[in-house]
Design an enzyme around this catalytic site. Structure first.
Site, PDB file in Angstrom:
ATOM      1  N   ARG A  47      23.148  54.863 -12.560  1.00  0.00           N
ATOM      2  CA  ARG A  47      22.476  55.219 -13.820  1.00  0.00           C
ATOM      3  C   ARG A  47      23.498  55.438 -14.936  1.00  0.00           C
ATOM      4  O   ARG A  47      23.269  55.092 -16.090  1.00  0.00           O
ATOM      5  CB  ARG A  47      21.586  56.464 -13.628  1.00  0.00           C
ATOM      6  CG  ARG A  47      20.933  56.926 -14.907  1.00  0.00           C
ATOM      7  CD  ARG A  47      19.733  57.858 -14.715  1.00  0.00           C
ATOM      8  NE  ARG A  47      19.826  58.720 -13.572  1.00  0.00           N
ATOM      9  CZ  ARG A  47      20.592  59.799 -13.469  1.00  0.00           C
ATOM     10  NH1 ARG A  47      21.372  60.147 -14.480  1.00  0.00           N
ATOM     11  NH2 ARG A  47      20.608  60.522 -12.373  1.00  0.00           N
ATOM     12  N   TYR A  99       5.961  45.842 -33.753  1.00  0.00           N
ATOM     13  CA  TYR A  99       5.400  45.497 -32.438  1.00  0.00           C
ATOM     14  C   TYR A  99       4.363  46.540 -31.997  1.00  0.00           C
ATOM     15  O   TYR A  99       4.586  47.751 -32.155  1.00  0.00           O
ATOM     16  CB  TYR A  99       6.561  45.429 -31.438  1.00  0.00           C
ATOM     17  CG  TYR A  99       6.154  45.085 -30.036  1.00  0.00           C
ATOM     18  CD1 TYR A  99       5.728  43.804 -29.707  1.00  0.00           C
ATOM     19  CD2 TYR A  99       6.203  46.040 -29.031  1.00  0.00           C
ATOM     20  CE1 TYR A  99       5.358  43.489 -28.406  1.00  0.00           C
ATOM     21  CE2 TYR A  99       5.842  45.730 -27.727  1.00  0.00           C
ATOM     22  CZ  TYR A  99       5.413  44.454 -27.429  1.00  0.00           C
ATOM     23  OH  TYR A  99       5.051  44.148 -26.147  1.00  0.00           O
ATOM     24  N   ASP A 171      14.753  46.246 -34.989  1.00  0.00           N
ATOM     25  CA  ASP A 171      14.348  45.469 -33.809  1.00  0.00           C
ATOM     26  C   ASP A 171      14.490  44.001 -34.176  1.00  0.00           C
ATOM     27  O   ASP A 171      13.682  43.463 -34.930  1.00  0.00           O
ATOM     28  CB  ASP A 171      12.901  45.816 -33.427  1.00  0.00           C
ATOM     29  CG  ASP A 171      12.366  44.972 -32.266  1.00  0.00           C
ATOM     30  OD1 ASP A 171      12.987  43.951 -31.919  1.00  0.00           O
ATOM     31  OD2 ASP A 171      11.308  45.339 -31.713  1.00  0.00           O
ATOM     32  N   LYS A 196      12.826  38.493 -24.163  1.00  0.00           N
ATOM     33  CA  LYS A 196      12.463  37.327 -24.952  1.00  0.00           C
ATOM     34  C   LYS A 196      13.651  36.354 -25.026  1.00  0.00           C
ATOM     35  O   LYS A 196      14.046  35.834 -24.012  1.00  0.00           O
ATOM     36  CB  LYS A 196      11.970  37.777 -26.324  1.00  0.00           C
ATOM     37  CG  LYS A 196      10.995  38.989 -26.279  1.00  0.00           C
ATOM     38  CD  LYS A 196       9.651  38.695 -25.648  1.00  0.00           C
ATOM     39  CE  LYS A 196       8.824  39.933 -25.345  1.00  0.00           C
ATOM     40  NZ  LYS A 196       8.560  40.806 -26.495  1.00  0.00           N
TER      41      LYS A 196
HETATM   42  C1  LIG Z   1       8.201  42.190 -26.595  1.00  0.00           C
HETATM   43  C2  LIG Z   1       8.685  42.977 -27.736  1.00  0.00           C
HETATM   44  C3  LIG Z   1       9.016  44.333 -27.594  1.00  0.00           C
HETATM   45  C4  LIG Z   1       8.835  45.081 -26.294  1.00  0.00           C
HETATM   46  O1  LIG Z   1       9.718  44.646 -25.318  1.00  0.00           O
HETATM   47  P1  LIG Z   1       9.410  44.690 -23.731  1.00  0.00           P
HETATM   48  O2  LIG Z   1      10.583  44.003 -23.154  1.00  0.00           O
HETATM   49  O3  LIG Z   1       8.112  43.962 -23.538  1.00  0.00           O
HETATM   50  O4  LIG Z   1       9.296  46.121 -23.347  1.00  0.00           O
HETATM   51  C5  LIG Z   1       9.518  44.996 -28.698  1.00  0.00           C
HETATM   52  N1  LIG Z   1       9.674  44.381 -29.887  1.00  0.00           N
HETATM   53  C6  LIG Z   1       9.343  43.085 -30.071  1.00  0.00           C
HETATM   54  C7  LIG Z   1       9.533  42.475 -31.410  1.00  0.00           C
HETATM   55  C8  LIG Z   1       8.841  42.341 -29.007  1.00  0.00           C
HETATM   56  O5  LIG Z   1       8.502  41.061 -29.192  1.00  0.00           O
END
Ligand SMILES: *Cc1c(COP(=O)(O)O)cnc(C)c1O
Length: 381
Positions: A47, A99, A171, A196
Site C-alpha cells: 500500500r 463526470y 481531470d 480510458k
Molecule cells: C471514466 C471517467 C472517470 C471515472 O474513472 P473510473 O476509472 O471509471 O473510476 C472520471 N472522469 C472522467 C472524465 C471519466 O471519463
C-alpha cells in the site's frame, strides 16, 4: 531530457534488477524484507509502495512534467484522493459539466461531510471569477467535457484561481498528456481515469494523479497511503504497457474521428456535431488550438429531431454499445439513457443533453468500416 514520444516508450526505470529484463517486473509482493531491524528500506508494504506501481507513477510524472505520480485502483479513487486535499469548511468551484461519478462524490459524499461547492460554467471566465468566496480553496474542472466536448481554458482559470490562492485540479482524462499538459499551463494537480486512454484497452480500471510541487506530493502520498485505493502490480504493468503506445493510438483516434466527422457532416440525418475543432470560429477551437495538440477521440452528434437514437445504436453491428471510452475498440452510447440517465430530464436538457444525442468513442478500427457501420444504422432510422 528526451522528447515526449521517447518518454512514453522508455520513460520507465531501466536496470530495475540484475536479470537484464527490459521491463520492470510485476512484483507480486505485498511485503518486503528488512535486512535488519530499523533498516531504512525503500519498500516495506505494497500500500505504501510497490516497484511495479512506482515505475508507472514515475513515467506519468515525467509525461505531465510534474513532481510525482500516484496510481489508484480507479479514476474515482484518484478523484477522491485529490478532493481529500480539502477540509470541511473549504469551498470549491467545480465545473458544471463534470463526470457524473464526480458529481455523485461531491453531492452524496463530500457535501454531507462539510465541504462546500459551487457549480460554474468554466467556459465563462467571468463566471469563475465571480464565484470566489473568502473560503474558496480550489477549482476543479475538466478541460474537455463529456459528452458535449466543451472546452475550458486551463491557463485562464489557473490565473484567476492563483490570484485567490486556490488550487487548480484538472481531470484531463479526455486529452491525456500527449495532447495537453495542464501543469505546464498553470494547474497544480492533474488527474486521469487511466481506465480510458492511458490504459487504452478496456481491460482494467485505474486512476492517476500527478502533482506539481513537493508539498502537494507529500499530501497526496499521505492520503493515498491512508485511504489505500492503490493500483495493483498486475494492473500497474498493464498501464505501463498501454502508455507505451499512447502516441500512435491517439494519432489514429483523431484521424478516424476526423474521417467520421466528415461523413457525419455530409449526412442529412445528422442535426449537430460536437467536437472542438468543427466550428473554427468558436472559443472552443481557439482554446484547444492554443492549449492542446488535438481534441482527442471522442465526439458526439445529434440525429434530427424525431429520429430514433435508440434504434440507431441498436442497429450498429461493429461499434459496441457500451459506456466508457478511450479504448482500441469503438464504443457508442446514448447519454440520456446511459451515462447521464440519473440526471432528471429537465436538468439534462438544460445541460444540452437531448434524447437524440449519441456519443462515440472512436476506436482504432479501419475508418471505412466504422463509417459503413454508421451508414447502415442511419438507413434503419
Ligand atoms: C471514466 C471517467 C472517470 C471515472 O474513472 P473510473 O476509472 O471509471 O473510476 C472520471 N472522469 C472522467 C472524465 C471519466 O471519463
Amino acid at each position: 531530457m528526451v522528447k515526449f514520444n521517447t518518454l512514453l516508450v522508455r520513460g520507465g526505470r531501466p536496470n530495475d534488477n540484475s536479470t537484464g529484463a527490459v521491463n520492470v517486473p510485476i512484483y507480486n509482493s505485498s511485503t518486503f524484507r528488512y535486512p535488519k531491524l530499523g533498516a531504512d528500506v525503500k519498500w516495506d508494504y505494497e500500500r505504501s509502495g510497490n516497484p511495479t506501481r512506482d515505475a508507472v507513477e514515475d513515467v506519468c510524472a515525467k509525461l505531465e512534467n510534474g513532481d510525482r505520480g500516484f496510481a489508484f485502483s480507479s479514476g474515482m479513487a484518484a478523484i477522491h484522493a485529490a478532493l481529500a486535499l480539502f477540509k470541511p469548511g473549504d469551498h470549491l468551484i467545480i465545473g458544471d459539466n463534470i463526470y457524473g461519478g464526480t458529481f455523485r462524490l461531491v453531492n452524496d459524499f463530500l457535501k454531507p461531510r462539510g465541504l462546500e461547492f459551487t457549480e460554474v460554467d468554466t467556459q465563462d471566465a467571468d463566471a469563475v471569477a465571480a464565484a470566489f468566496k473568502p473560503n474558496t480553496k480550489g477549482v476543479y474542472f475538466e478541460p474537455v467535457t463529456n459528452p458535449l466536448l466543451k472546452v475550458s481554458s486551463v491557463k485562464q482559470i489557473s490565473q484567476i484561481a492563483h490570484q485567490h490562492n486556490a488550487l487548480v485540479v484538472v481531470d484531463n482524462t479526455f486529452l491525456t498528456p500527449y495532447l495537453q499538459r495542464p501543469l505546464d499551463l498553470g494547474a497544480d494537480v492533474v488527474l486521469h481515469s487511466a481506465t480510458k486512454y492511458l490504459g487504452g484497452h478496456s481491460d482494467f480500471t485505474a486512476g492517476m494523479i500527478v502533482t506539481k510541487t513537493k508539498d502537494l506530493s507529500d499530501q497526496i502520498y499521505a492520503i493515498q497511503n491512508t485511504i489505500g485505493a492503490v493500483l495493483a502490480p498486475q494492473e500497474a504493468n498493464l498501464l505501463r504497457r498501454g502508455i507505451q503506445t499512447l502516441n500512435i493510438r491517439m494519432d489514429r483516434h483523431i484521424q478516424n474521428a476526423e474521417k467520421i466527422i466528415a461523413y457525419l457532416q455530409s449526412n442529412p440525418k445528422v442535426a449537430k456535431i460536437y467536437y472542438p475543432t468543427v466550428d473554427k470560429a468558436s472559443q472552443d477551437y481557439q482554446i484547444i488550438s492554443d492549449e492542446a495538440k488535438g481534441a482527442g477521440g471522442v465526439l458526439s452528434f445529434e440525429v434530427q429531431p424525431g429520429l430514433d437514437a435508440a434504434k440507431f445504436v441498436n442497429s450498429l453491428q461493429l461499434i459496441i454499445l457500451a459506456v466508457s471510452l478511450g479504448a482500441a475498440e469503438s464504443l457508442v452510447e446514448v447519454p440520456a439513457f446511459m451515462s447521464h440517465f440519473e440526471i432528471p430530464k429537465p436538468e439534462r436538457l438544460k445541460m444540452g443533453i437531448k434524447d437524440e444525442l449519441i456519443r462515440l468513442s472512436v476506436g482504432l478500427e479501419d475508418a471505412d468500416d466504422l463509417i459503413a457501420d454508421l451508414d447502415q444504422a442511419f438507413q434503419q432510422i
